[in-house]
Design a protein around this motif. Sequence first.
Motif, mmCIF file in Angstrom:
data_model
loop_
_atom_site.group_PDB
_atom_site.id
_atom_site.type_symbol
_atom_site.label_atom_id
_atom_site.label_comp_id
_atom_site.label_asym_id
_atom_site.label_seq_id
_atom_site.Cartn_x
_atom_site.Cartn_y
_atom_site.Cartn_z
ATOM 1 N N ARG A 93 29.304 2.605 9.262
ATOM 2 C CA ARG A 93 29.531 2.152 8.537
ATOM 3 C C ARG A 93 30.248 0.263 8.309
ATOM 4 O O ARG A 93 29.317 -0.382 7.688
ATOM 5 C CB ARG A 93 30.273 2.479 7.009
ATOM 6 N N ARG A 94 31.391 0.367 8.782
ATOM 7 C CA ARG A 94 31.799 -1.284 8.926
ATOM 8 C C ARG A 94 30.540 -1.907 10.006
ATOM 9 O O ARG A 94 30.885 -3.149 10.088
ATOM 10 C CB ARG A 94 33.124 -0.749 9.696
ATOM 11 N N LEU A 95 30.200 -0.762 11.452
ATOM 12 C CA LEU A 95 29.409 -1.937 11.750
ATOM 13 C C LEU A 95 28.455 -1.813 11.666
ATOM 14 O O LEU A 95 27.707 -3.265 12.116
ATOM 15 C CB LEU A 95 29.114 -0.798 13.689
ATOM 16 N N ILE A 96 27.800 -1.536 10.623
ATOM 17 C CA ILE A 96 26.603 -1.663 9.637
ATOM 18 C C ILE A 96 26.540 -3.130 8.631
ATOM 19 O O ILE A 96 25.730 -3.432 8.819
ATOM 20 C CB ILE A 96 25.574 -0.530 9.338
ATOM 21 N N THR A 97 27.816 -2.361 7.986
ATOM 22 C CA THR A 97 27.799 -3.810 6.870
ATOM 23 C C THR A 97 28.487 -5.302 7.826
ATOM 24 O O THR A 97 27.401 -6.350 7.888
ATOM 25 C CB THR A 97 29.143 -3.266 6.347
ATOM 26 N N ARG A 98 29.009 -5.270 8.603
ATOM 27 C CA ARG A 98 29.145 -6.500 9.742
ATOM 28 C C ARG A 98 27.906 -7.672 10.531
ATOM 29 O O ARG A 98 27.027 -8.684 10.674
ATOM 30 C CB ARG A 98 30.221 -5.928 11.149
#
Length: 235
Positions: A93-98
């Motif tokens: 989720r952090r990778l997608i948001t970034r």
Amino acid sequence: LSAAMLLLREVVGFASLARLARLRRDIAAAIAERDSKRERKAALRLAALYARRPELAWSGRRFREHARDVHDAGELLVLADRDVVAPLDAEARRLITRSAKRVATVTAMSPVVLIAVSYVLIENLRLLRMLATLYGGRPGVIDVLRLARLVFAHMVATGGIAMTDDLLGQFLGQDLLRRLSRRLGEGAFNGALTARLGVAALEVIRPLPYLASKPPRVRDILAEALRALITQSMP
């Protein structure tokens, strides 16, 4: 030698993605048949896949300890989803948001359309590669392109592209969309599309379906990405 190393990298990447695909098929079959023996074998293979990762050492030990006491069909994979795969979901989720933030910002701020389009393509392919690596694959260039085709086909089949536009309109409101500049509107749409692509990629890459954990919502990721875009665009 360089050509041999590149070829070896592609072969290793193809093998790792094929291993994930086989594991996903075995897990799906075990769930459909409610076969406890097949389920246990698949769950242990899943735990072994991530056993060497330091960040998953504690959760892997907890899974193996609790797995001895699970005998009902379906419960072991629920346990594996909660203890083994859920920690990876938070990083995904952090990778997608970034990536969504980056795509939205670069598209809105870039003065040259070709640069913006090129960056969107590169960032989306990079996101697919990072997600595949996170869940146990090590894709090469050809494997990433193949994965992109599978994810795009999944988005078309589920109406993900059309849903991106509808979601953007619902989130910002049609009045605000009309008030935004053209570049900001393009940045918001591309950021939403990247968020949708990342969530769709999880549905293709993740080695087991969501059983105990909840899938990330495009709306939540889009909210963070657009909040950063609007903040940066304000004087």
